[in-house]
Design a protein around this motif. Structure first.
Motif, PDB file in Angstrom:
ATOM      1  N   TYR A   1       0.817  -1.208   0.000  1.00 47.39           N
ATOM      2  CA  TYR A   1       0.000   0.000   0.000  1.00 47.39           C
ATOM      3  C   TYR A   1       0.853   1.261   0.000  1.00 47.39           C
ATOM      4  O   TYR A   1       2.013   1.257   0.382  1.00 47.39           O
ATOM      5  N   ILE A   2       0.222   2.338  -0.447  1.00 45.89           N
ATOM      6  CA  ILE A   2       0.678   3.702  -0.187  1.00 45.89           C
ATOM      7  C   ILE A   2      -0.549   4.390   0.374  1.00 45.89           C
ATOM      8  O   ILE A   2      -1.587   4.496  -0.279  1.00 45.89           O
ATOM      9  N   PHE A   3      -0.446   4.803   1.634  1.00 49.23           N
ATOM     10  CA  PHE A   3      -1.555   5.420   2.352  1.00 49.23           C
ATOM     11  C   PHE A   3      -1.080   6.752   2.904  1.00 49.23           C
ATOM     12  O   PHE A   3      -0.140   6.804   3.690  1.00 49.23           O
ATOM     13  N   ASN A   4      -1.730   7.821   2.455  1.00 48.34           N
ATOM     14  CA  ASN A   4      -1.330   9.182   2.862  1.00 48.34           C
ATOM     15  C   ASN A   4       0.170   9.394   2.664  1.00 48.34           C
ATOM     16  O   ASN A   4       0.869   9.858   3.562  1.00 48.34           O
ATOM     17  N   ASP A   5       0.662   9.006   1.492  1.00 47.13           N
ATOM     18  CA  ASP A   5       2.056   9.170   1.074  1.00 47.13           C
ATOM     19  C   ASP A   5       3.048   8.306   1.855  1.00 47.13           C
ATOM     20  O   ASP A   5       4.246   8.541   1.778  1.00 47.13           O
ATOM     21  N   LYS A   6       2.571   7.338   2.607  1.00 44.61           N
ATOM     22  CA  LYS A   6       3.458   6.410   3.316  1.00 44.61           C
ATOM     23  C   LYS A   6       3.323   5.030   2.691  1.00 44.61           C
ATOM     24  O   LYS A   6       2.228   4.474   2.612  1.00 44.61           O
ATOM     25  N   CYS A   7       4.466   4.497   2.269  1.00 39.39           N
ATOM     26  CA  CYS A   7       4.516   3.209   1.587  1.00 39.39           C
ATOM     27  C   CYS A   7       4.782   2.106   2.606  1.00 39.39           C
ATOM     28  O   CYS A   7       5.540   2.300   3.559  1.00 39.39           O
TER      29      CYS A   7
ATOM     30  N   ILE B   1      -5.726  -6.212  -7.308  1.00 39.18           N
ATOM     31  CA  ILE B   1      -5.259  -4.829  -7.407  1.00 39.18           C
ATOM     32  C   ILE B   1      -6.477  -3.913  -7.307  1.00 39.18           C
ATOM     33  O   ILE B   1      -7.344  -3.944  -8.163  1.00 39.18           O
ATOM     34  N   ILE B   2      -6.509  -3.129  -6.259  1.00 38.79           N
ATOM     35  CA  ILE B   2      -7.603  -2.190  -6.058  1.00 38.79           C
ATOM     36  C   ILE B   2      -7.249  -0.848  -6.677  1.00 38.79           C
ATOM     37  O   ILE B   2      -8.022  -0.245  -7.389  1.00 38.79           O
ATOM     38  N   ILE B   3      -6.044  -0.400  -6.418  1.00 32.77           N
ATOM     39  CA  ILE B   3      -5.526   0.829  -7.018  1.00 32.77           C
ATOM     40  C   ILE B   3      -4.016   0.666  -7.154  1.00 32.77           C
ATOM     41  O   ILE B   3      -3.356   0.194  -6.246  1.00 32.77           O
ATOM     42  N   TRP B   4      -3.484   1.038  -8.301  1.00 28.94           N
ATOM     43  CA  TRP B   4      -2.040   0.862  -8.551  1.00 28.94           C
ATOM     44  C   TRP B   4      -1.449   2.125  -9.067  1.00 28.94           C
ATOM     45  O   TRP B   4      -1.831   2.779  -9.918  1.00 28.94           O
TER      46      TRP B   4
ATOM     47  N   ASP C   1     -10.449  -3.620   6.145  1.00 32.71           N
ATOM     48  CA  ASP C   1      -9.558  -4.302   7.092  1.00 32.71           C
ATOM     49  C   ASP C   1      -8.187  -3.627   7.173  1.00 32.71           C
ATOM     50  O   ASP C   1      -7.622  -3.480   8.252  1.00 32.71           O
ATOM     51  N   VAL C   2      -7.660  -3.193   6.030  1.00 32.55           N
ATOM     52  CA  VAL C   2      -6.364  -2.513   6.022  1.00 32.55           C
ATOM     53  C   VAL C   2      -6.490  -1.140   6.687  1.00 32.55           C
ATOM     54  O   VAL C   2      -5.642  -0.747   7.490  1.00 32.55           O
ATOM     55  N   LEU C   3      -7.553  -0.425   6.386  1.00 32.76           N
ATOM     56  CA  LEU C   3      -7.771   0.885   6.999  1.00 32.76           C
ATOM     57  C   LEU C   3      -7.897   0.766   8.517  1.00 32.76           C
ATOM     58  O   LEU C   3      -7.396   1.616   9.256  1.00 32.76           O
ATOM     59  N   GLN C   4      -8.524  -0.293   8.990  1.00 32.22           N
ATOM     60  CA  GLN C   4      -8.677  -0.504  10.438  1.00 32.22           C
ATOM     61  C   GLN C   4      -7.315  -0.617  11.118  1.00 32.22           C
ATOM     62  O   GLN C   4      -7.152  -0.179  12.252  1.00 32.22           O
ATOM     63  N   ILE C   5      -6.330  -1.154  10.408  1.00 29.99           N
ATOM     64  CA  ILE C   5      -4.977  -1.280  10.954  1.00 29.99           C
ATOM     65  C   ILE C   5      -4.216   0.043  10.839  1.00 29.99           C
ATOM     66  O   ILE C   5      -3.587   0.491  11.793  1.00 29.99           O
ATOM     67  N   LEU C   6      -4.286   0.672   9.669  1.00 38.09           N
ATOM     68  CA  LEU C   6      -3.488   1.875   9.414  1.00 38.09           C
ATOM     69  C   LEU C   6      -4.025   3.120  10.118  1.00 38.09           C
ATOM     70  O   LEU C   6      -3.249   3.948  10.591  1.00 38.09           O
ATOM     71  N   ASN C   7      -5.345   3.275  10.150  1.00 39.14           N
ATOM     72  CA  ASN C   7      -5.944   4.433  10.817  1.00 39.14           C
ATOM     73  C   ASN C   7      -7.383   4.103  11.205  1.00 39.14           C
ATOM     74  O   ASN C   7      -8.318   4.400  10.458  1.00 39.14           O
ATOM     75  N   PRO C   8      -7.572   3.491  12.376  1.00 37.20           N
ATOM     76  CA  PRO C   8      -8.917   3.084  12.783  1.00 37.20           C
ATOM     77  C   PRO C   8      -9.878   4.248  13.039  1.00 37.20           C
ATOM     78  O   PRO C   8     -11.080   4.026  13.177  1.00 37.20           O
ATOM     79  N   ASP C   9      -9.366   5.474  13.066  1.00 36.51           N
ATOM     80  CA  ASP C   9     -10.238   6.628  13.296  1.00 36.51           C
ATOM     81  C   ASP C   9     -11.010   7.047  12.051  1.00 36.51           C
ATOM     82  O   ASP C   9     -11.965   7.824  12.144  1.00 36.51           O
ATOM     83  N   ILE C  10     -10.607   6.565  10.878  1.00 35.37           N
ATOM     84  CA  ILE C  10     -11.298   6.915   9.632  1.00 35.37           C
ATOM     85  C   ILE C  10     -12.477   5.969   9.439  1.00 35.37           C
ATOM     86  O   ILE C  10     -12.335   4.754   9.533  1.00 35.37           O
TER      87      ILE C  10
ATOM     88  N   SER D   1     -12.354   4.102  -6.345  1.00 34.36           N
ATOM     89  CA  SER D   1     -12.690   5.470  -5.928  1.00 34.36           C
ATOM     90  C   SER D   1     -12.788   5.576  -4.403  1.00 34.36           C
ATOM     91  O   SER D   1     -12.412   6.598  -3.827  1.00 34.36           O
ATOM     92  N   GLU D   2     -13.266   4.532  -3.750  1.00 38.87           N
ATOM     93  CA  GLU D   2     -13.328   4.537  -2.286  1.00 38.87           C
ATOM     94  C   GLU D   2     -11.929   4.531  -1.687  1.00 38.87           C
ATOM     95  O   GLU D   2     -11.657   5.247  -0.728  1.00 38.87           O
ATOM     96  N   ALA D   3     -11.041   3.709  -2.242  1.00 42.20           N
ATOM     97  CA  ALA D   3      -9.662   3.663  -1.742  1.00 42.20           C
ATOM     98  C   ALA D   3      -9.000   5.030  -1.888  1.00 42.20           C
ATOM     99  O   ALA D   3      -8.336   5.502  -0.963  1.00 42.20           O
ATOM    100  N   GLU D   4      -9.198   5.684  -3.026  1.00 46.63           N
ATOM    101  CA  GLU D   4      -8.636   7.023  -3.230  1.00 46.63           C
ATOM    102  C   GLU D   4      -9.222   8.022  -2.240  1.00 46.63           C
ATOM    103  O   GLU D   4      -8.501   8.832  -1.659  1.00 46.63           O
ATOM    104  N   ARG D   5     -10.533   7.975  -2.035  1.00 43.55           N
ATOM    105  CA  ARG D   5     -11.201   8.899  -1.112  1.00 43.55           C
ATOM    106  C   ARG D   5     -10.668   8.742   0.312  1.00 43.55           C
ATOM    107  O   ARG D   5     -10.524   9.717   1.047  1.00 43.55           O
ATOM    108  N   LEU D   6     -10.324   7.516   0.690  1.00 38.19           N
ATOM    109  CA  LEU D   6      -9.862   7.241   2.046  1.00 38.19           C
ATOM    110  C   LEU D   6      -8.378   7.507   2.254  1.00 38.19           C
ATOM    111  O   LEU D   6      -7.890   7.436   3.371  1.00 38.19           O
ATOM    112  N   GLY D   7      -7.641   7.812   1.169  1.00 38.35           N
ATOM    113  CA  GLY D   7      -6.236   8.177   1.318  1.00 38.35           C
ATOM    114  C   GLY D   7      -5.232   7.228   0.706  1.00 38.35           C
ATOM    115  O   GLY D   7      -4.026   7.426   0.825  1.00 38.35           O
ATOM    116  N   PHE D   8      -5.694   6.193   0.012  1.00 41.24           N
ATOM    117  CA  PHE D   8      -4.772   5.259  -0.637  1.00 41.24           C
ATOM    118  C   PHE D   8      -4.427   5.754  -2.038  1.00 41.24           C
ATOM    119  O   PHE D   8      -5.283   6.234  -2.763  1.00 41.24           O
TER     120      PHE D   8
END
Length: 100
Positions: A6-12, A97-100, A45-54, A77-84
């Motif tokens: 993943y890359i989430f909020n610019d963190k790989c 592959i959800i987003i690449w 599930d990944v978002l729950q680990i990386l940032n459970p507040d979202i 589009s959901e992954a992009e909206r959430l920061g991926f």
């Protein structure tokens, strides 16, 4: 194990999940490859680990005169909206592959 790149909020990064919410076994997961529901569950599930507040609940859009008329909501589009900006899962030899 399910390997997530993943890359989430610019963190790989990479994480490994032992299971996914709502699936009894790896065979159930493999049977769901290609179904958008699997992709949404991976996102949640990944978002729950990386940032459970979202809150991963989709945002519905409406037009002024009522009714749902926005852009179709897709896992990408959901992954992009959430920061991926990248999100992919490897399950055995299969890649989701959800987003690449």
């Amino acid at each position: 194990m399910i390997k997530i790149d993943y890359i989430f909020n610019d963190k790989c990064g990479e994480i490994e999940l032992g299971s996914l919410t709502g699936f009894e076994s790896k065979d159930d997961i493999l049977d769901s490859i290609g179904i958008p529901t699997l992709e949404y569950i991976i996102i949640e599930d990944v978002l729950q680990i990386l940032n459970p507040d979202i809150d991963p609940a989709p945002v519905m859009s409406t037009k002024e005169r009522g009714g749902y008329r926005g852009e179709p909501i897709s896992p990408k589009s959901e992954a992009e909206r959430l920061g991926f900006s990248k999100l992919a899962a490897t399950i055995d030899e299969f890649k989701v592959i959800i987003i690449w």
